[in-house]
Enzyme design. Structure first.
Site, PDB file in Angstrom:
ATOM      1  N   LYS A   1      22.749 -53.129  30.220  1.00  0.00           N
ATOM      2  CA  LYS A   1      22.128 -53.527  28.951  1.00  0.00           C
ATOM      3  C   LYS A   1      20.647 -52.920  28.964  1.00  0.00           C
ATOM      4  O   LYS A   1      20.009 -52.576  28.216  1.00  0.00           O
ATOM      5  CB  LYS A   1      21.890 -54.831  28.787  1.00  0.00           C
ATOM      6  CG  LYS A   1      23.304 -55.554  28.496  1.00  0.00           C
ATOM      7  CD  LYS A   1      23.783 -55.179  26.989  1.00  0.00           C
ATOM      8  CE  LYS A   1      24.607 -54.196  27.130  1.00  0.00           C
ATOM      9  NZ  LYS A   1      26.246 -54.230  27.129  1.00  0.00           N
TER      10      LYS A   1
ATOM     11  N   HIS B   1      22.243 -52.349  53.451  1.00  0.00           N
ATOM     12  CA  HIS B   1      22.977 -50.986  53.801  1.00  0.00           C
ATOM     13  C   HIS B   1      22.515 -49.959  53.072  1.00  0.00           C
ATOM     14  O   HIS B   1      23.316 -48.947  53.043  1.00  0.00           O
ATOM     15  CB  HIS B   1      24.574 -51.396  53.474  1.00  0.00           C
ATOM     16  CG  HIS B   1      25.360 -52.280  54.359  1.00  0.00           C
ATOM     17  ND1 HIS B   1      25.263 -52.310  55.649  1.00  0.00           N
ATOM     18  CD2 HIS B   1      25.473 -53.766  53.765  1.00  0.00           C
ATOM     19  CE1 HIS B   1      25.698 -53.596  56.146  1.00  0.00           C
ATOM     20  NE2 HIS B   1      26.189 -54.316  54.882  1.00  0.00           N
TER      21      HIS B   1
ATOM     22  N   CYS C   1      30.545 -39.749  15.893  1.00  0.00           N
ATOM     23  CA  CYS C   1      30.453 -39.077  14.348  1.00  0.00           C
ATOM     24  C   CYS C   1      31.190 -39.943  13.448  1.00  0.00           C
ATOM     25  O   CYS C   1      32.200 -40.805  13.913  1.00  0.00           O
ATOM     26  CB  CYS C   1      31.524 -37.759  14.668  1.00  0.00           C
ATOM     27  SG  CYS C   1      30.649 -36.755  15.765  1.00  0.00           S
TER      28      CYS C   1
ATOM     29  N   GLU D   1      20.195 -49.227  28.929  1.00  0.00           N
ATOM     30  CA  GLU D   1      20.717 -48.624  27.704  1.00  0.00           C
ATOM     31  C   GLU D   1      19.719 -48.834  26.241  1.00  0.00           C
ATOM     32  O   GLU D   1      19.424 -47.976  25.840  1.00  0.00           O
ATOM     33  CB  GLU D   1      21.698 -49.407  26.915  1.00  0.00           C
ATOM     34  CG  GLU D   1      23.321 -48.938  27.319  1.00  0.00           C
ATOM     35  CD  GLU D   1      24.422 -50.018  26.818  1.00  0.00           C
ATOM     36  OE1 GLU D   1      25.196 -49.226  25.862  1.00  0.00           O
ATOM     37  OE2 GLU D   1      24.149 -51.021  26.992  1.00  0.00           O
TER      38      GLU D   1
ATOM     39  N   ARG E   1      27.060 -46.365  14.142  1.00  0.00           N
ATOM     40  CA  ARG E   1      27.836 -45.778  15.438  1.00  0.00           C
ATOM     41  C   ARG E   1      27.057 -44.919  16.116  1.00  0.00           C
ATOM     42  O   ARG E   1      27.529 -44.469  17.477  1.00  0.00           O
ATOM     43  CB  ARG E   1      29.100 -44.866  14.807  1.00  0.00           C
ATOM     44  CG  ARG E   1      30.204 -45.830  14.130  1.00  0.00           C
ATOM     45  CD  ARG E   1      30.945 -44.964  13.189  1.00  0.00           C
ATOM     46  NE  ARG E   1      32.052 -44.263  13.535  1.00  0.00           N
ATOM     47  CZ  ARG E   1      33.193 -44.222  14.057  1.00  0.00           C
ATOM     48  NH1 ARG E   1      33.687 -45.353  13.520  1.00  0.00           N
ATOM     49  NH2 ARG E   1      33.898 -43.525  14.550  1.00  0.00           N
TER      50      ARG E   1
ATOM     51  N   LYS F   1      28.293 -46.139  19.287  1.00  0.00           N
ATOM     52  CA  LYS F   1      28.947 -47.157  19.324  1.00  0.00           C
ATOM     53  C   LYS F   1      30.297 -46.967  19.629  1.00  0.00           C
ATOM     54  O   LYS F   1      30.998 -47.916  20.458  1.00  0.00           O
ATOM     55  CB  LYS F   1      28.767 -47.834  17.856  1.00  0.00           C
ATOM     56  CG  LYS F   1      29.542 -49.265  17.965  1.00  0.00           C
ATOM     57  CD  LYS F   1      28.743 -50.275  18.715  1.00  0.00           C
ATOM     58  CE  LYS F   1      29.151 -51.811  18.856  1.00  0.00           C
ATOM     59  NZ  LYS F   1      28.851 -52.173  20.001  1.00  0.00           N
TER      60      LYS F   1
ATOM     61  N   ASN G   1      35.685 -34.804  13.255  1.00  0.00           N
ATOM     62  CA  ASN G   1      35.580 -35.677  14.436  1.00  0.00           C
ATOM     63  C   ASN G   1      36.471 -35.403  15.504  1.00  0.00           C
ATOM     64  O   ASN G   1      37.749 -35.157  15.222  1.00  0.00           O
ATOM     65  CB  ASN G   1      35.801 -37.336  14.022  1.00  0.00           C
ATOM     66  CG  ASN G   1      34.661 -37.989  13.342  1.00  0.00           C
ATOM     67  OD1 ASN G   1      33.591 -37.268  12.734  1.00  0.00           O
ATOM     68  ND2 ASN G   1      34.943 -39.243  12.957  1.00  0.00           N
ATOM     69  N   GLY G   2      35.917 -35.335  16.832  1.00  0.00           N
ATOM     70  CA  GLY G   2      36.836 -34.951  17.734  1.00  0.00           C
ATOM     71  C   GLY G   2      36.348 -33.632  18.368  1.00  0.00           C
ATOM     72  O   GLY G   2      35.393 -33.281  18.385  1.00  0.00           O
TER      73      GLY G   2
ATOM     74  N   GLU H   1      26.403 -55.754  34.617  1.00  0.00           N
ATOM     75  CA  GLU H   1      26.304 -55.344  32.994  1.00  0.00           C
ATOM     76  C   GLU H   1      24.853 -55.734  32.427  1.00  0.00           C
ATOM     77  O   GLU H   1      24.305 -55.200  31.647  1.00  0.00           O
ATOM     78  CB  GLU H   1      27.228 -56.425  32.431  1.00  0.00           C
ATOM     79  CG  GLU H   1      27.220 -56.803  31.006  1.00  0.00           C
ATOM     80  CD  GLU H   1      27.284 -55.801  30.117  1.00  0.00           C
ATOM     81  OE1 GLU H   1      27.917 -54.831  30.579  1.00  0.00           O
ATOM     82  OE2 GLU H   1      27.423 -55.806  28.969  1.00  0.00           O
TER      83      GLU H   1
ATOM     84  N   TRP I   1      27.213 -36.780  16.318  1.00  0.00           N
ATOM     85  CA  TRP I   1      26.647 -37.060  17.329  1.00  0.00           C
ATOM     86  C   TRP I   1      27.024 -35.987  18.383  1.00  0.00           C
ATOM     87  O   TRP I   1      28.283 -35.649  18.576  1.00  0.00           O
ATOM     88  CB  TRP I   1      27.549 -38.400  17.836  1.00  0.00           C
ATOM     89  CG  TRP I   1      26.945 -38.958  19.135  1.00  0.00           C
ATOM     90  CD1 TRP I   1      25.981 -39.617  19.450  1.00  0.00           C
ATOM     91  CD2 TRP I   1      27.553 -38.849  20.552  1.00  0.00           C
ATOM     92  NE1 TRP I   1      25.563 -39.974  20.690  1.00  0.00           N
ATOM     93  CE2 TRP I   1      26.626 -39.276  21.397  1.00  0.00           C
ATOM     94  CE3 TRP I   1      28.536 -38.182  20.837  1.00  0.00           C
ATOM     95  CZ2 TRP I   1      26.907 -39.606  22.797  1.00  0.00           C
ATOM     96  CZ3 TRP I   1      29.007 -38.133  22.379  1.00  0.00           C
ATOM     97  CH2 TRP I   1      28.086 -38.781  23.157  1.00  0.00           C
TER      98      TRP I   1
END
Ligand code: F6R
Length: 611
Positions: free
Chosen positions: A488, A507, A2, A491, A27, A606, A98-99, A484, A73
């Protein structure tokens, strides 16, 4: 996540609010809205699902000089117009938030008894009704907000306007970032200074518990005790240049290619002739490093992956290092050994779990706290004893690229500073440090060389675009690099990608291998190369297709089952930075083929300022 923008001025602020929201689009959000007090002293509320451009389309006939705006968001309640902010009560008060408000169910029950109708599924709506309730009982807007925030449990950054006091904007903060931008006979609020680039360079950061009373020509701030306080006026260095695409098709691509410069800037002023300097970590760095016997690193997501690579460096240098995900760390008991330095890593400096982990750590007896961060004006920076900035420049693509590699470089510098205390008096460098420092100096050029693999990676990406699953393999410090790489890919291309330490294959995950499951491996020429080759043979023997980024001297060659892209030989300590680059490019080009929203992947934000 947000975003908040608000303004109080002597002119129409709609263009500023819309522009500010557009600047916060990076964001991540799913709906947007604004409310202004119009020329008839009425609240005009506009909200829409989707992009800020849709909101702009329904604001053509709106104008006002005081207002708040928001990109949402979704957390409580699906993305829908009625859940978008601002929320209003009795057409009197409008709030952006926000929150998360944790006691929203209790407040909602109470407010229903008081007769407030609810039009959303959000936790935010209780805030606006509570303010309205206090105003109905005779309080002014400032008093009503002050009283309301005392009744909230949870985190909030708030912007509030009311038609009863049309020249007033109230801001309040606890746990979610909020700034006041200072203009010329106009003032602003924003959750991120980048929203205000064209209108304000001077700004103040609200601290937790602060409430601000803002008019076009005054700002008064009150702390959580109610006392009037001054907050330092800072100057923002953000510019539009950083937010322009500059000929690239996506911010992510631009940011991948900016890594040469980002790493040059991160190293600048931090390397002596043959040593890493300590002062850039802070005035008290030397004293704190002298006391440091071990390291605990906390981070989330990509920043956590950087920490996981660094663990190999610290332990290679004889420094005990423990790495943990912030959201896990927060909710378990800890045994803290004397002399442990608590390190947080965060691109944004606003990730709520990392911030909360730091606050908790401060009560647990760590020697000191150090933050590795990319945003100078962030909460994490202000809360830490020592800070070192990754000078990556603004990262707009949601999937982190240059922030990650600059974190790696910074962590390597930290590990070297602490290594000095292991090998001698803590002041003098040795030939190994001198060698790593020389390698760091050539790192930007080596990154350029890795970027030159792009054409081959474009050819490789065609083998992935129609796949649903992939496996990433690495060993040692390149296992977190594989993690990583997988992060990527998932995402931005939405392809399921899992990473394994290659020795773990037999395994369990070997059962997954077939020709529809491409296997990506990173194969630097280190002491684990021969072991990795055996693991790759296990894949080939089961009909798997391999895509390997391998050191040019590794002896690995392409054939019908295996595609090898050769990476120029590189020093073992900086190899993780170099091998990150082809994995970023692979994800980018696979996503490009799939036509996804690369810079704003679905469901992601973001800056993750909620738990
Ligand atoms: C992934 C990504 C995220 C962030 C994570 C932590 O590409 O960017 O996983 O790394 O949300 O964010 P920061 O580093 O801002 O604390």
């Amino acid at each position: 996540m947000c975003g908040i923008v608000g303004a109080v001025a002597n002119r129409d602020i709609i263009p500023t609010l819309i522009d500010g929201l557009k600047r916060l689009e990076y964001r991540g959000y799913d709906s947007a809205g604004l409310a202004v007090v119009d020329s008839h002293n009425e609240l005009d509320l506009r909200r829409s699902v989707g992009r800020v451009a849709s909101l702009e389309g329904i604001c053509e006939s709106v104008s006002g000089m005081t207002g708040v705006a928001h990109t949402r968001w979704a957390t409580h309640g699906r993305p829908a117009e009625n859940n978008a902010h601002p929320h209003t009560s009795s057409s009197q008060v409008a709030v952006v938030h926000n929150g998360i408000i944790e006691n929203h169910n209790e407040l909602r029950a109470l407010q229903k008894e008081q007769g407030f109708p609810f039009s959303s599924e959000t936790d935010t709506e209780v805030i606006v009704h509570q303010i309205d309730w206090h105003m109905q009982k005779g309080m002014g807007l400032l008093e009503a907000v002050k009283t309301t925030v005392k009744e909230l449990d949870g985190a909030y950054g708030l912007g509030v306007v009311s038609k009863q006091e049309p020249d007033l904007l109230i801001a309040a903060r606890s746990g979610s970032p909020l700034l006041i931008g200072l203009g010329d006979s106009e003032n602003f609020i924003a959750s991120d200074m980048s929203a205000l680039i064209p209108v304000s360079q001077k700004y103040m950061v609200l601290e937790d518990g602060d409430i601000a009373k803002i008019t076009s020509d005054s700002v008064e701030i009150f702390d959580q005790t109610g006392a009037a306080v001054e907050r330092e006026v800072l100057i923002s260095t953000l510019s539009d240049e950083e937010t322009e695409l500059g000929g690239f098709s996506h911010y992510m691509k631009k940011e991948i290619h900016e890594q040469t410069r980002a790493i040059t800037e991160t190293l600048e002023g931090r390397l002596g002739a043959d040593s890493v300097l300590e002062l850039p970590f802070g005035d008290s760095a030397r004293e704190i490093f002298d006391k440091t016997k071990e390291i605990k690193i906390i981070a989330c997501g990509t920043s956590y992956n950087a920490a996981s690579v660094a663990r190999y460096w610290f332990e290679e240098f004889g420094i005990k290092c423990d790495v943990e995900i912030a959201s896990e760390y927060r909710y378990r008991k800890h045994v803290v050994n004397e002399g442990t330095l608590f390190v947080t890593i965060s691109q944004s400096g606003e990730t709520l779990d990392t911030m909360a982990a730091l606050e908790m750590a401060k009560t647990l007896g760590y020697t000191n706290t150090l933050c590795i961060c990319n945003v100078p004006e962030s909460s994490l920076v202000r809360a830490s004893d020592l800070t070192i900035f990754t000078h990556a420049g603004r990262e707009i693509g949601v999937a982190s690229t240059k922030a990650f590699t600059t974190q790696l470089v910074t962590l390597l510098m930290l590990a070297i500073c602490l290594r000095r205390r292991r090998i001698g008096d803590g002041r003098t460098s040795d030939s190994m440090e001198a060698e790593i420092v020389q390698e760091l100096r050539t790192l930007p050029q080596q990154i350029e060389n890795a970027l030159d693999l792009e054409d081959d990676i474009i050819a490789m990406s065609k083998h992935f675009a129609d796949k649903h699953h992939t496996l990433f393999l690495g060993r040692g410090a390149h296992y977190p690099i594989a993690v990583e790489g997988a992060l990527k890919l998932k995402e931005i291309s939405y392809i399921h990608a899992e990473a394994y330490a290659a020795g773990e294959l037999k395994h369990g995950p070997l059962a997954l291998i077939d020709e529809d499951m491409p296997v990506v491996a990173v194969a630097p020429n280190d002491e684990l190369l021969e072991k990795l080759k055996s693991n790759l043979e296990e894949v080939r023997a089961r009909g798997g297709k391999l895509y390997v980024f391998a050191d040019a001297n590794s002896g690995l060659e392409s054939d019908d089952e295996t595609m090898v892209l050769k990476v120029a030989p590189v020093n073992n300590y900086i190899a993780p930075v170099i091998y990150t680059i082809p994995l970023q490019l692979l994800s980018y080009h696979v996503a490009l083929l799939k036509g996804t929203d690369i810079d704003k992947p679905r469901n992601l934000a973001k800056s993750v300022t909620v738990e």
